[in-house]
Design a protein around this motif. Sequence first.
Motif, PDB file in Angstrom:
ATOM      1  N   ALA A 171       0.827  -1.211   0.000  1.00  0.00           N
ATOM      2  CA  ALA A 171       0.000   0.000   0.000  1.00  0.00           C
ATOM      3  C   ALA A 171       0.859   1.258   0.000  1.00  0.00           C
ATOM      4  O   ALA A 171       0.559   2.240  -0.692  1.00  0.00           O
ATOM      5  CB  ALA A 171      -0.924  -0.012   1.213  1.00  0.00           C
ATOM      6  N   ILE A 172       1.954   1.231   0.771  1.00  0.00           N
ATOM      7  CA  ILE A 172       2.861   2.387   0.823  1.00  0.00           C
ATOM      8  C   ILE A 172       3.545   2.589  -0.532  1.00  0.00           C
ATOM      9  O   ILE A 172       3.703   3.719  -1.003  1.00  0.00           O
ATOM     10  CB  ILE A 172       3.900   2.202   1.944  1.00  0.00           C
ATOM     11  CG1 ILE A 172       3.207   2.319   3.314  1.00  0.00           C
ATOM     12  CG2 ILE A 172       5.019   3.236   1.834  1.00  0.00           C
ATOM     13  CD1 ILE A 172       4.080   1.950   4.492  1.00  0.00           C
ATOM     14  N   LEU A 173       3.921   1.494  -1.181  1.00  0.00           N
ATOM     15  CA  LEU A 173       4.533   1.589  -2.514  1.00  0.00           C
ATOM     16  C   LEU A 173       3.560   2.156  -3.538  1.00  0.00           C
ATOM     17  O   LEU A 173       3.979   2.776  -4.533  1.00  0.00           O
ATOM     18  CB  LEU A 173       5.024   0.206  -2.968  1.00  0.00           C
ATOM     19  CG  LEU A 173       6.231  -0.371  -2.223  1.00  0.00           C
ATOM     20  CD1 LEU A 173       6.501  -1.797  -2.679  1.00  0.00           C
ATOM     21  CD2 LEU A 173       7.471   0.494  -2.442  1.00  0.00           C
ATOM     22  N   PHE A 174       2.259   1.969  -3.296  1.00  0.00           N
ATOM     23  CA  PHE A 174       1.231   2.440  -4.218  1.00  0.00           C
ATOM     24  C   PHE A 174       0.826   3.894  -3.962  1.00  0.00           C
ATOM     25  O   PHE A 174      -0.065   4.411  -4.655  1.00  0.00           O
ATOM     26  CB  PHE A 174      -0.009   1.541  -4.132  1.00  0.00           C
ATOM     27  CG  PHE A 174      -0.057   0.471  -5.195  1.00  0.00           C
ATOM     28  CD1 PHE A 174      -1.022   0.512  -6.193  1.00  0.00           C
ATOM     29  CD2 PHE A 174       0.860  -0.562  -5.197  1.00  0.00           C
ATOM     30  CE1 PHE A 174      -1.079  -0.465  -7.170  1.00  0.00           C
ATOM     31  CE2 PHE A 174       0.818  -1.550  -6.169  1.00  0.00           C
ATOM     32  CZ  PHE A 174      -0.160  -1.499  -7.171  1.00  0.00           C
ATOM     33  N   ILE A 175       1.430   4.552  -2.987  1.00  0.00           N
ATOM     34  CA  ILE A 175       1.066   5.930  -2.657  1.00  0.00           C
ATOM     35  C   ILE A 175       1.099   6.859  -3.878  1.00  0.00           C
ATOM     36  O   ILE A 175       0.156   7.657  -4.081  1.00  0.00           O
ATOM     37  CB  ILE A 175       1.962   6.486  -1.528  1.00  0.00           C
ATOM     38  CG1 ILE A 175       1.563   5.866  -0.181  1.00  0.00           C
ATOM     39  CG2 ILE A 175       1.887   8.007  -1.454  1.00  0.00           C
ATOM     40  CD1 ILE A 175       0.201   6.281   0.326  1.00  0.00           C
ATOM     41  N   PRO A 176       2.135   6.813  -4.735  1.00  0.00           N
ATOM     42  CA  PRO A 176       2.127   7.698  -5.914  1.00  0.00           C
ATOM     43  C   PRO A 176       0.927   7.458  -6.830  1.00  0.00           C
ATOM     44  O   PRO A 176       0.358   8.412  -7.377  1.00  0.00           O
ATOM     45  CB  PRO A 176       3.441   7.341  -6.631  1.00  0.00           C
ATOM     46  CG  PRO A 176       4.319   6.788  -5.552  1.00  0.00           C
ATOM     47  CD  PRO A 176       3.392   6.045  -4.642  1.00  0.00           C
TER      48      PRO A 176
END
Length: 247
Positions: A171-176
Amino acid sequence: MNITCKNCHQTFKGHYCSNCGQTAETHPINLHFLWHDIQHGLFHFDNGITYTAKQLFTRPGHSIREFIEGKRVKHFKPISLVVVLATAYIALIHLFHIDVFVKTEQNSIPNYHIDIDQLKEWMISHFAWITLAFIPLHTIGTAICFRKQGYNFIEYFVLNTYKASQKLYVAILFIPILYHFSGTPSIDKVTKTLMLIDFVLYFWTNVQFFNYLSKTKTFLLTLLTHLIFWFIVFLIAICALLIIDKV
């Protein structure tokens, strides 16, 4: 060479005091000490979060099984990891003003006196607690579906806690991407993509963790675990709506 512990004054040999566990070498209090303390004590970045992240995305099931069996020194503790990652995720959501829900003109849930915007805000502000609350619900399904595999409920809880951490890393990697589609109809597709990735990771982790089961059986049991989880969530949501509506 015998060393006298500066903490308890026990005489010992080696790198750690045999009485209290303090290290033989104590560093002077300076900037280097403070930086190392922040790394090791607060975030444990030196060999905790980074090591655990690498394990969860290279050999997740094997590493979690080893943790349960006692190989724990290098791993970041499961519940602490979930709290740290969930907090980091929400901090990023607030920092970039990301709306993870599709914007609609509907202000309330049909047949219930519940404000949708207030509900969304509550879910975001309590994200870490919701994430932690979902873990035992997932564990119920895991304990039912994999009940013959020789693990107890708490061990399955640890398994699912690390799976939750795995989900938060993604989920953090998907922030952008979430930022790009914030509040738009496409955010729903991004959310569904995340759910699909989560399921694939859950399945992959289970394949390694229950490495004596066939992949077909593991897939079916993983799918059943998710169905049980969502059924429990549905029941809880209905009960919560009924209670809130009567208040």
